[in-house]
Design a protein around this motif. Sequence first.
Motif, PDB file in Angstrom:
ATOM      1  N   ARG A 127       0.769  -1.146  -0.078  1.00 34.21           N
ATOM      2  CA  ARG A 127      -0.130   0.095   0.196  1.00 34.21           C
ATOM      3  C   ARG A 127       0.982   1.216  -0.009  1.00 34.21           C
ATOM      4  O   ARG A 127       0.565   2.201  -0.656  1.00 34.21           O
ATOM      5  N   ARG A 128       1.863   1.185   0.823  1.00 33.48           N
ATOM      6  CA  ARG A 128       2.773   2.533   0.744  1.00 33.48           C
ATOM      7  C   ARG A 128       3.421   2.783  -0.552  1.00 33.48           C
ATOM      8  O   ARG A 128       3.480   3.808  -1.084  1.00 33.48           O
ATOM      9  N   THR A 129       3.829   1.485  -1.293  1.00 29.36           N
ATOM     10  CA  THR A 129       4.404   1.844  -2.500  1.00 29.36           C
ATOM     11  C   THR A 129       3.318   2.401  -3.673  1.00 29.36           C
ATOM     12  O   THR A 129       3.716   3.305  -4.460  1.00 29.36           O
ATOM     13  N   VAL A 130       2.254   1.931  -3.645  1.00 30.57           N
ATOM     14  CA  VAL A 130       1.053   2.505  -4.358  1.00 30.57           C
ATOM     15  C   VAL A 130       0.670   3.944  -4.047  1.00 30.57           C
ATOM     16  O   VAL A 130       0.627   4.783  -4.993  1.00 30.57           O
ATOM     17  N   LEU A 131       0.653   4.143  -2.810  1.00 30.60           N
ATOM     18  CA  LEU A 131       0.240   5.563  -2.321  1.00 30.60           C
ATOM     19  C   LEU A 131       1.500   6.521  -2.918  1.00 30.60           C
ATOM     20  O   LEU A 131       1.180   7.533  -3.260  1.00 30.60           O
ATOM     21  N   THR A 132       2.553   6.077  -2.402  1.00 33.94           N
ATOM     22  CA  THR A 132       3.861   6.891  -2.776  1.00 33.94           C
ATOM     23  C   THR A 132       3.839   7.127  -4.469  1.00 33.94           C
ATOM     24  O   THR A 132       4.253   8.435  -4.916  1.00 33.94           O
ATOM     25  N   ARG A 133       3.727   6.134  -5.348  1.00 34.48           N
ATOM     26  CA  ARG A 133       3.607   6.549  -6.634  1.00 34.48           C
ATOM     27  C   ARG A 133       2.464   7.475  -7.202  1.00 34.48           C
ATOM     28  O   ARG A 133       2.419   8.074  -7.978  1.00 34.48           O
ATOM     29  N   LYS A 134       1.370   7.193  -6.462  1.00 30.84           N
ATOM     30  CA  LYS A 134       0.062   7.829  -6.681  1.00 30.84           C
ATOM     31  C   LYS A 134       0.423   9.467  -6.478  1.00 30.84           C
ATOM     32  O   LYS A 134      -0.026  10.087  -7.092  1.00 30.84           O
ATOM     33  N   PHE A 135       1.168   9.570  -5.148  1.00 31.44           N
ATOM     34  CA  PHE A 135       1.444  11.031  -4.619  1.00 31.44           C
ATOM     35  C   PHE A 135       2.325  11.626  -5.695  1.00 31.44           C
ATOM     36  O   PHE A 135       2.117  12.637  -6.046  1.00 31.44           O
ATOM     37  N   ALA A 136       3.456  10.783  -6.112  1.00 29.68           N
ATOM     38  CA  ALA A 136       4.383  11.380  -7.113  1.00 29.68           C
ATOM     39  C   ALA A 136       3.703  11.694  -8.325  1.00 29.68           C
ATOM     40  O   ALA A 136       3.778  12.912  -9.045  1.00 29.68           O
ATOM     41  N   PHE A 137       2.816  11.085  -8.832  1.00 31.32           N
ATOM     42  CA  PHE A 137       2.172  11.310 -10.016  1.00 31.32           C
ATOM     43  C   PHE A 137       1.108  12.438  -9.937  1.00 31.32           C
ATOM     44  O   PHE A 137       1.188  13.310 -10.987  1.00 31.32           O
ATOM     45  N   HIS A 138       0.477  12.490  -8.921  1.00 32.32           N
ATOM     46  CA  HIS A 138      -0.394  13.573  -8.658  1.00 32.32           C
ATOM     47  C   HIS A 138       0.323  14.852  -8.430  1.00 32.32           C
ATOM     48  O   HIS A 138      -0.113  15.858  -9.219  1.00 32.32           O
ATOM     49  N   ALA A 139       1.351  14.821  -7.729  1.00 35.54           N
ATOM     50  CA  ALA A 139       2.132  16.021  -7.431  1.00 35.54           C
ATOM     51  C   ALA A 139       2.598  16.652  -9.134  1.00 35.54           C
ATOM     52  O   ALA A 139       2.611  17.924  -9.008  1.00 35.54           O
TER      53      ALA A 139
END
Length: 158
Positions: A127-139
């Motif tokens: 979940r941390r990996t998915v969220l971190t990637r989503k965070f980076a993409f969104h930012a």
Amino acid sequence: MALDPDPQLPQMMPGQLLARGVARHLSSALGFASVEEFVPERGKRVDVMALGPKGEIWIVECKSSRADFMSDGKWEGYLDWCDRYFWAVDQEFPTDLLPDDTGLMIADSYDAEILRMAPEHKLAGARRTVLTRKFAFHAARRLQAVRDPDAVSAWTSV
């Protein structure tokens, strides 16, 4: 700390002003990067998601009034999406309403202070990996939208 309107700030709602102060504090004092109004999954939108220098993920929900807090029935669903969960309120907010097993920040549009550290509940690695990637993409998309607003219309075709 007060939420007095500042002519230098764009027109923001009270919760957005709190989120601004929270993001400023997390960045300057703790080295976190923040994204406001982040969607970790469909049907959830958190006020502030922050990514720390060691990969930790915090969620901060900003409440501008008692009524704002009392009408929020979905906050417990956010606990599974962060290592630590906080409330951010202004100094006039009745903090006795907030659950003791969550973090607490007092904020205004310029800064915040952590009054109570949230307990840590480590996210699962996947979940941390998915969220971190989503965070980076969104930012990155938000930055691109600021730099090139015309690019936003192209996103819908991706």
